[in-house]
Scaffold this motif. Structure first.
Motif, short mmCIF file in Angstrom:
data_model
loop_
_atom_site.label_atom_id
_atom_site.label_comp_id
_atom_site.label_asym_id
_atom_site.label_seq_id
_atom_site.Cartn_x
_atom_site.Cartn_y
_atom_site.Cartn_z
N UNK A 112 35.55 77.65 16.04
CA UNK A 112 36.39 78.85 15.92
C UNK A 112 35.54 80.08 15.62
N UNK A 113 34.63 79.97 14.67
CA UNK A 113 33.79 81.11 14.30
C UNK A 113 32.91 81.56 15.47
N UNK A 114 32.37 80.61 16.22
CA UNK A 114 31.52 80.93 17.37
C UNK A 114 32.31 81.72 18.43
N UNK A 115 33.51 81.25 18.71
CA UNK A 115 34.33 81.95 19.72
C UNK A 115 34.77 83.33 19.23
N UNK A 116 35.14 83.43 17.97
CA UNK A 116 35.56 84.72 17.45
C UNK A 116 34.40 85.72 17.40
#
Length: 121
Positions: A112-116
């Motif tokens: 999630x953090x990578x995509x955001x």
């Protein structure tokens, strides 16, 4: 936006994401996701979708239909327990990330953090 047709998985993932401070819309199908997003009247920052959904539907379709609804390339990640090439090829064709089940909260957080962070660039 979280889409998974397994209610236990859906509730578990929703609970984890909410504990991290995310505002989560959860749905058990693509159609339900589109309906809830229409009612909420706001674009999601990210879409997390199970690959195999009921009725022969797949998560890539869910992400694409949500993107179409908002005319936006919203980042998407596919969750799957599958090990065959079909899911990987389908996700890669659209540039979606894949996270394999069972997924740990740490793995989910990284995805999630990578995509955001990529969406913010």
């Amino acid at each position: 936006m979280l889409v998974d047709d397994d209610a236990i998985v859906l509730l578990g993932l929703q609970s984890i994401l909410k504990d991290w401070g995310y505002d989560v819309l959860a749905a058990g199908s693509t159609d339900q996701a589109l309906e809830r997003l229409g009612t909420a009247n706001r674009k999601p920052d990210i879409i997390v979708a199970d690959y195999r959904l009921r009725g022969g539907r797949v998560g890539t379709e869910a992400i694409l239909r949500i993107r179409d609804l908002f005319c936006s390339d919203i980042p998407g990640v596919i969750l799957t327990g599958e090990t065959g090439p079909e899911c990987a090829q389908d996700a890669a064709a659209y540039g979606f990330s894949i996270a394999h089940k069972p997924i740990t909260s740490h793995q989910l957080s990284l995805a999630v953090e990578r995509l955001l962070s990529n969406a913010a660039d």
